[in-house]
Design a protein around this motif. Sequence first.
Motif, PDB file in Angstrom:
ATOM      1  N   SER A 378       0.812  -1.213   0.000  1.00  0.00           N
ATOM      2  CA  SER A 378       0.000   0.000   0.000  1.00  0.00           C
ATOM      3  C   SER A 378       0.851   1.271   0.000  1.00  0.00           C
ATOM      4  CB  SER A 378      -0.932   0.019   1.214  1.00  0.00           C
ATOM      5  OG  SER A 378      -0.187   0.086   2.420  1.00  0.00           O
ATOM      6  N   ARG A 380       3.246   1.825  -2.026  1.00  0.00           N
ATOM      7  CA  ARG A 380       3.558   2.117  -3.433  1.00  0.00           C
ATOM      8  C   ARG A 380       4.961   2.700  -3.578  1.00  0.00           C
ATOM      9  NH1 ARG A 380       1.005   5.478  -6.349  1.00  0.00           N
ATOM     10  NH2 ARG A 380       0.705   4.175  -8.185  1.00  0.00           N
ATOM     11  N   ALA A 383       6.430   2.963  -7.310  1.00  0.00           N
ATOM     12  CA  ALA A 383       5.751   3.997  -8.102  1.00  0.00           C
ATOM     13  C   ALA A 383       6.135   5.393  -7.631  1.00  0.00           C
ATOM     14  CB  ALA A 383       4.245   3.810  -8.023  1.00  0.00           C
ATOM     15  N   ASN A 384       6.258   5.556  -6.321  1.00  0.00           N
ATOM     16  CA  ASN A 384       6.595   6.880  -5.790  1.00  0.00           C
ATOM     17  C   ASN A 384       8.059   7.239  -6.047  1.00  0.00           C
ATOM     18  OD1 ASN A 384       4.025   7.542  -4.805  1.00  0.00           O
ATOM     19  ND2 ASN A 384       4.343   6.325  -2.956  1.00  0.00           N
ATOM     20  N   SER A 400       7.264  -2.940  -8.516  1.00  0.00           N
ATOM     21  CA  SER A 400       6.798  -3.617  -7.310  1.00  0.00           C
ATOM     22  C   SER A 400       6.564  -5.095  -7.601  1.00  0.00           C
ATOM     23  CB  SER A 400       5.498  -2.975  -6.818  1.00  0.00           C
ATOM     24  OG  SER A 400       5.714  -1.643  -6.412  1.00  0.00           O
ATOM     25  N   ASP A 409       9.944  -4.411  -3.630  1.00  0.00           N
ATOM     26  CA  ASP A 409      10.177  -3.315  -4.567  1.00  0.00           C
ATOM     27  C   ASP A 409      11.645  -3.315  -4.978  1.00  0.00           C
ATOM     28  OD1 ASP A 409       7.562  -1.526  -4.227  1.00  0.00           O
ATOM     29  OD2 ASP A 409       8.201  -2.135  -2.219  1.00  0.00           O
TER      30      ASP A 409
END
Length: 439
Positions: A378, A380, A383-384, A400, A409
């Motif tokens: 959750s 992320r 992506a971040n 991920s 990740d």
Amino acid sequence: MSHIFPRHSAQSYPVAVGGEGCYLIDDTGKRYLDGSGGAAVSCLGHGDPDVTEAIKAQLDQLAFAHTGFFTSAPAEALADLLVEHAPDGLDRVYLVSGGSEAAEAAIKLARQYWVEKGAPSRSRLIARRQSYHGNTIGALSAGGNEWRRAQFGPLLLNVSHIAPCYEYRLREAGESAEAYGLRAANALEEEILRLGPDTVMAFMAEPVVGATAGAVTAAPGYFKRIREICDTYGVLLILDEVMCGMGRTGSLFACEQDGVAPDIVCIAKGLGAGYQPIGAMLCTAQIYDVIAAGSGFFQHGHTYLGHPAAAAGGLAVVSAILQRGLLPRVQEKGDALHARLMEQFKQHPNIGDIRGRGLFRGIEIVEDRESKAPFDPSRRIAANIKKAAFEAGLICYPMSGTIDGKHGDHVLLAPPFIISDDQLDELTDKLSQALNAVI
């Protein structure tokens, strides 16, 4: 308002208007260091004049001739060059337009080979979990990335998946690297025996795992044992070098460093270096001869096979890699990148593993180094990090699901072969800035 169907509808994308060496430039003038070559594509960087001139010259002479009617000079020359430098036994080149097409062609060729050889019971493909072989139905079936496969499950082929060779996660305490490599490889023999040797047509794997697991190299001896097992049971060995091949790991074909030769190998990405969409499947003379002596027709094909302009671009790219001394440079700059990653992240509390070969490197991100526990999905994290790095002017390839398709990740790095030491510093500094901002 754009009418483009984007990769992600909730994201707005800047307009790329230029490329210069290791940088891409958007329409505001912002420069982005291409630390992943897009997706391990832009091995020569952007704006290489020799490659663009070769493509222009071919377009002036001949843009397209369908391979149902003609061959072309650049396609023939590219095939000759690839075979000249390919692992022993590889003798024929099937030019396609990308990696997924190459993987699809490899799977279909393996099946047709056994049909024409009089063994139609051999229809089973074995691959590995946490692998990626492309996004067509056949290639996605072979891939072991559960996140990518999930919603398409009812459409996928029946492919068996064994555990990957993933030393950081799966090597047991007290087990040597060599012993682990042997144990990991023997999972293939167990699966062949479970399915029945006379039902298995091929085993498919990436010599260095790319997008799904982040530059995971095989343990010592792993692929030599895999080759032995395939030979024992008459199973074809398909190696997917779409991401890790064409010099990316420091040799033209990545499997050279594992001391094995496949029956079929898939290449793309660095083959065209982004200048043209091109990929290829190479196979042994033995496989080709069975088809030639049988139906004589590989029951497969796409419109843009062997496209003359794409082949001219690929020929210029491979020639540049070989003639400019870029393979030793990849080894040198790969060592330099690894040293910088170690200096920057070795003691970082959230970096569990730093791995890879040549200019194909990955870092695995964890919440706790001692236990190797990943961050909650959750968060992320990947992506971040991608977003923060992009804002800082760095293109990298975070993903991920590193461990099982959901948890874990990593960040994959695959910069152009022409990257300088100053740019390596810029890469690691901006990556550190992004990672720390997110975590």
